[in-house]
Design a protein around this motif. Structure first.
Motif, PDB file in Angstrom:
ATOM      1  N   TYR A  97      32.761  40.115  36.151  1.00  0.00           N
ATOM      2  CA  TYR A  97      33.034  38.869  35.418  1.00  0.00           C
ATOM      3  C   TYR A  97      31.832  38.469  34.566  1.00  0.00           C
ATOM      4  O   TYR A  97      31.977  38.027  33.423  1.00  0.00           O
ATOM      5  N   ALA A  98      30.623  38.638  35.107  1.00  0.00           N
ATOM      6  CA  ALA A  98      29.422  38.243  34.364  1.00  0.00           C
ATOM      7  C   ALA A  98      29.241  39.117  33.130  1.00  0.00           C
ATOM      8  O   ALA A  98      28.991  38.621  32.025  1.00  0.00           O
ATOM      9  N   ALA A  99      29.392  40.432  33.305  1.00  0.00           N
ATOM     10  CA  ALA A  99      29.203  41.352  32.175  1.00  0.00           C
ATOM     11  C   ALA A  99      30.250  41.077  31.095  1.00  0.00           C
ATOM     12  O   ALA A  99      29.951  41.029  29.901  1.00  0.00           O
ATOM     13  N   SER A 100      31.477  40.872  31.557  1.00  0.00           N
ATOM     14  CA  SER A 100      32.580  40.632  30.635  1.00  0.00           C
ATOM     15  C   SER A 100      32.363  39.324  29.866  1.00  0.00           C
ATOM     16  O   SER A 100      32.589  39.257  28.647  1.00  0.00           O
ATOM     17  N   ALA A 101      31.861  38.304  30.560  1.00  0.00           N
ATOM     18  CA  ALA A 101      31.597  37.011  29.906  1.00  0.00           C
ATOM     19  C   ALA A 101      30.487  37.148  28.878  1.00  0.00           C
ATOM     20  O   ALA A 101      30.527  36.532  27.811  1.00  0.00           O
TER      21      ALA A 101
END
Ligand code: ZN
Length: 433
Positions: A98-102
């Motif tokens: 989720y962090a990388a995608s955000a």
């Protein structure tokens, strides 16, 4: 620093030819004609953008940045089919994904001139990644399918920062979002609205998006009936519109209503009385086969109407001005200046951010976007016609250059996370059935 261009669009006042913005310590000091500001600027560093238009940093009022790595992987489909595609695609994603995608989403936003978002989040990873990359905004912690008595435990497990008024930093506000009327029990929607009253935070909800939702509200059956049975077992059809239903629960008050595609004239009257604002996502609505929201009537009712791309799982990209072009075609009577307000100040109003973002004015956050539109005599029309990712020249957020010469600057951790997201996307593409 002093930033000059052929045109400056302060939004709260008319366009300024040969305009300039003076910035110091992350805030705007003054906006005016270059000749007038030169004296004030003294020895300030100078950035000149001939052939360009400067606008406030754009406000993408509805995003799911954590889903950006899914871009291009989901097929257009009705909402109920699309939701199950999405759940399958997400599989066992955790905080790292989720962090990388955000991060990838944040960089895409900045490349399109967006410095402020209304983002739906599942935990603290996305707002942290967005802050690293240079984005401000309101981050709505989403809850669905949870029994009301478990709400506070769930928020704690998702590390919801229960600060007064939701300000987690100068540039980020945290709010709450019960996902939708068909995925939350009525008692959960009421409990979240009570929490919003307690914390004084912004509050958003997807409402009146699809015909399936309208049908579920009227009769209790249709394509979303199974989803409702699973996620909102207490739900029973109110035989009214979604907006009337939320209003009857006492939960329309202060709500940022996302979509409102099926808002009737009576619904619009209710929204005008109670809601904080509406956010329309035209390209996402088309992707999922939904009608566009009645934007002209919502504006006429005096509602702030922000614009959002929604996630790239139901759109092609995060290029906000492309949404304005769709609206311009669908509602030719709405003047370009009003469309620009929707992508800036009205978005900020709909997100509870209007005291810091959305206009170029003394004391506001130093957020601005520079678009290379060439020689222009009508900068507002040309903005709607040409601004966006393809013409972004420079982007400043919080007084820091994030994009210069059309490229995102690799000055933050964001770029490394974005690279990870690109890898996740590639892996997904390979394993997609
Ligand atoms: Zn959404």
């Amino acid at each position: 620093m002093l930033i000059t261009a052929d045109w400056v669009l302060p939004v709260a006042r008319p366009p300024i030819r040969n305009g300039a913005v003076l910035v110091d310590g992350g805030v705007i000091v003054e906006v005016g004609r270059t000749v007038e500001l030169r004296g004030l600027a003294g020895e300030s560093e100078r950035y000149d953008f001939p052939g360009c238009v400067v606008s406030p940093g754009l406000v993408n009022a509805h995003t799911h940045l954590s889903l950006t790595a899914l871009g291009g992987l989901l097929a257009p489909a009705p909402l109920d089919v699309w939701i199950s595609q999405l759940v399958t695609a997400l599989g066992d994603w955790g905080p790292a994904e989720y962090a990388a995608s955000a991060s990838l989403g944040a960089v895409e936003c900045l490349r399109a001139g967006v410095t402020v978002v209304g983002d739906i989040v599942y935990g603290p990873e996305a707002p942290a990644a967005a802050a690293d990359a240079g984005l401000g905004g309101t981050f709505f912690w989403e809850v669905l399918g949870v029994p009301a008595p478990r709400l506070y435990a769930v928020l704690e497990s998702k590390e919801y920062p229960a600060t007064d008024h939701g300000w987690c930093s100068k540039r980020q506000r945290c709010g709450l979002s019960p996902h939708a009327p068909y995925s939350c029990d009525p008692s959960l929607i009421r409990a979240m609205h009570q929490a919003v009253d307690e914390f004084f935070v912004p509050y958003a909800m997807h409402v009146a998006e699809s015909a399936a939702e309208t049908q579920l509200m009227a009769t209790g059956d249709g394509p979303l009936a199974d989803v409702a049975k699973r996620l909102a077992p207490e739900f029973s059809a109110p035989d009214s519109s979604s907006i009337a239903y939320i209003d009857t629960l006492g939960a329309l008050d202060g709500c940022t209503v996302i979509h409102a595609c099926h808002a009737s004239p009576t619904d619009i009257a209710r929204l005008a009385c109670a809601a904080r604002g509406v956010v329309t996502c035209p390209r996402s609505n088309r992707f999922l086969g939904n009608p566009l929201a009645p934007v002209n009537r919502l504006l006429r009712a005096g509602l702030p109407v922000g614009v959002g791309t929604d996630s790239v799982a139901s759109n092609t990209d995060l290029d906000l001005v492309a949404e304005l072009r769709v609206l311009h075609e669908a509602f030719p009577a709405i003047p370009p200046a009003r469309l620009i307000e929707m992508a800036t100040v009205m978005g900020a109003l709909a997100l509870g951010l209007e005291d810091r973002f959305g206009i170029l004015e003394t004391g506001m956050q130093a957020d601005l976007a520079v678009f290379r539109l060439g020689d222009s005599t009508d900068p507002e029309t040309d903005f709607v016609r040409l601004a966006g990712a393809a013409t972004t020249e420079a982007v400043l957020s919080g007084g820091v250059w994030r994009v210069l010469d059309g490229a995102y600057l690799e000055t933050t951790d964001g770029i490394e996370l974005a690279a990870q997201a690109a890898r996740i996307r590639a892996e997904h593409a390979l394993t997609k059935p």
